[in-house]
Design an enzyme around this catalytic site. Structure first.
Site, mmCIF file in Angstrom:
data_model
loop_
_atom_site.group_PDB
_atom_site.id
_atom_site.type_symbol
_atom_site.label_atom_id
_atom_site.label_comp_id
_atom_site.label_asym_id
_atom_site.label_seq_id
_atom_site.Cartn_x
_atom_site.Cartn_y
_atom_site.Cartn_z
ATOM 1 N N CYS A 1 0.861 -1.124 0.056
ATOM 2 C CA CYS A 1 -0.013 -0.149 0.003
ATOM 3 C C CYS A 1 0.967 1.316 0.016
ATOM 4 O O CYS A 1 1.675 1.483 -0.902
ATOM 5 C CB CYS A 1 -1.111 -0.003 1.261
ATOM 6 S SG CYS A 1 -2.237 0.956 1.020
ATOM 7 N N HIS B 1 -4.005 -4.976 -0.003
ATOM 8 C CA HIS B 1 -3.285 -5.450 1.339
ATOM 9 C C HIS B 1 -3.549 -7.101 1.341
ATOM 10 O O HIS B 1 -4.502 -7.658 1.536
ATOM 11 C CB HIS B 1 -4.396 -5.058 2.403
ATOM 12 C CG HIS B 1 -4.251 -3.540 2.363
ATOM 13 N ND1 HIS B 1 -3.244 -3.122 3.635
ATOM 14 C CD2 HIS B 1 -4.694 -2.476 1.993
ATOM 15 C CE1 HIS B 1 -3.268 -1.778 3.567
ATOM 16 N NE2 HIS B 1 -3.959 -1.416 2.467
ATOM 17 N N GLU C 1 -2.636 -8.943 3.524
ATOM 18 C CA GLU C 1 -2.675 -9.787 4.821
ATOM 19 C C GLU C 1 -4.332 -9.612 4.855
ATOM 20 O O GLU C 1 -4.946 -10.048 6.082
ATOM 21 C CB GLU C 1 -2.025 -8.864 5.781
ATOM 22 C CG GLU C 1 -2.514 -7.385 6.009
ATOM 23 C CD GLU C 1 -2.083 -6.362 5.057
ATOM 24 O OE1 GLU C 1 -1.588 -6.743 3.871
ATOM 25 O OE2 GLU C 1 -2.002 -5.374 5.560
#
Lengths: 194, 251
Positions: A77, A176, A178
């Protein structure tokens, strides 16, 4: 396998640590040059505002360290955006690893930030191994990196932009991983296997 | 293509998930972490945790719960309830929250929205607004919808967007808990006024209600609690139905 997550006070960095934990890989949050340099993998996370993030990197000398790293590095990001030449956010000079610029989405009537799950098209980069074309990733950003020679993943939101970049050992993703469920888990596993 | 989001909301009181009818009567619907995992597995796009007791009880953080949730799930989640300062937000983000939602505190001190978006970026600042129609006008309400204000909803949403909120979570108090559908007319009106994503909240009872929130209400995301908690609607069948109606969703 040692993974260092660069800690420069940039918002939520626990998520990426927990994601690695779920893969059985403990990661260290650190701003120490020696720890970062010696790690097998480095993750450069970031949410927040670009110019203040860059100030923090400079204050700890990390802006000079990151481009010299030789192990696989993954910017996420804002981390990825700061690895580019320049970003319009706060008119900030980046680390210049990726030869591209970061612009603000200004495409009426599309909403800003670009928020939610969008599909990615990618090259045969090892980072995307085992990930289907058109897989969904979670996005939340108001600025985008323009397409360039180092683009390995692209996404459409009014225009095509770089959702993944690679130069040598440096990787960057706008999404993202994650927070991107199965595709994100696969991408992180791929990064650990590089 | 960017997809529309389905967001189960977990109302939290004393570490447990609850859901009230019109915010008053509460029933226990389970363990938040377990529910969060279940929703992530079933295809929820995001989760929202709202500490509904927070405004009254001045409970500052859900830090411990936030950490447990962040450990367990790999989709984004927002935390709200009783957030009134930059420090509150800092703690929640440090514990693994992806976004925070501010509500009453933002109305009392609108500069908080500016401060949060400057420090953490607007992408993690959700402005939650509870509103109710009074004599035909949508008025903003505080403290979980209990305290009316003179503030006009349409003015307020423009102000929060301009101050740097990254997303708007609009709950119609007239619809919440009724299962009669979302406030689609008001939603569409708000959507014409601001350029940030809008989460529709309050009134979900059937799959058609979600279709309407996207098609008529122009919402970017739809949030619901009890229909998911009590398995009245399965997320997978909801998404299949949305796709049938050409509403893009992540499958």
């Amino acid at each position: 396998m040692s993974v260092a997550i660069i800690d420069y006070g940039a918002g939520n960095i626990q998520s990426i640590r927990f994601a690695l934990e779920r893969l059985g890989v403990p990661a260290i949050l650190t701003d120490q040059a020696a720890v970062i340099t010696n790690a097998d993998r480095v993750i450069f996370p970031g949410v927040g505002e670009a110019s203040s993030a860059m100030e923090k990197l400079k204050a700890s000398g990390l802006d000079a360290l990151i481009p010299t790293l030789t192990q696989p590095v993954l910017g996420i990001c804002l981390g990825m955006q700061l690895m580019c030449n320049h970003t319009e956010e706060g008119n900030t000079k980046g680390l210049g690893i990726f030869d591209t610029s970061v612009k603000r989405f200004e495409i009426k009537p599309l909403k800003v930030p670009h928020m939610g799950w969008n599909t990615s098209q990618h090259t045969t980069s090892k980072l995307f191994e085992g990930i289907n074309q058109g897989s969904y990733f979670y996005m939340v950003h108001s600025y985008y990196a323009q397409l360039c020679e180092e683009t390995i993943g692209r996404m459409d939101y009014g225009l095509n932009f770089s959702t993944a970049l690679q130069k040598d050992n440096f990787y960057g993703v706008q999404f993202h991983p994650e927070k991107s469920s199965d595709a994100g888990v696969q991408l992180l596993q791929n990064f650990l296997k590089l | 293509m960017l997809t529309k989001r389905i967001i189960p909301c977990l109302d939290i009181k004393d570490g447990r998930t609850v859901k009230g009818v019109n915010f008053v009567q509460l029933r226990d619907a389970g363990d938040p972490v377990e529910l969060a995992q279940r929703y992530a597995n079933e295809g929820a796009d995001e989760l929202v945790f709202l500490d509904i007791s927070a405004s009254e009880e001045r409970r500052k953080t859900l830090a411990k719960l936030v950490k447990e949730v962040a450990r367990a799930i790999d989709i984004p989640f927002t935390v709200g309830g009783g957030i009134s300062s930059v420090e509150d937000v800092d703690i929640l983000l440090q514990h693994g929250a992806d976004k925070v939602s501010v509500n009453s505190a933002a109305v009392r001190q609108p500069d908080l929205i500016n401060a949060l978006s400057q420090k953490f970026g607007s992408q993690c600042v959700v402005c939650a607004v509870d509103a109710k129609q009074i004599a035909g006008q949508w008025k903003v309400h505080l403290v979980g919808g209990k305290v009316p204000t003179e503030i006009d909803l349409m003015d307020w949403v423009q102000e929060v967007a301009q101050r740097g909120a990254g997303e708007l979570l609009f709950t119609s108090m007239d619809h919440d808990g009724t299962k009669n559908g979302f406030a689609n007319r008001a939603l569409a009106e708000v959507a014409d006024l601001i350029n940030i994503p809008i989460i529709a909240s309050g009134g979900a009872g059937t799959i058609n209600h979600f279709i309407d929130a996207f098609a008529l209400g122009k919402a970017d995301a739809a949030l619901a609690a009890s229909v998911f908690h009590y398995k009245e609607i399965e997320i997978k069948s909801l998404k299949a139905a949305l796709l049938d109606r050409q509403i893009p969703v992540r499958l």
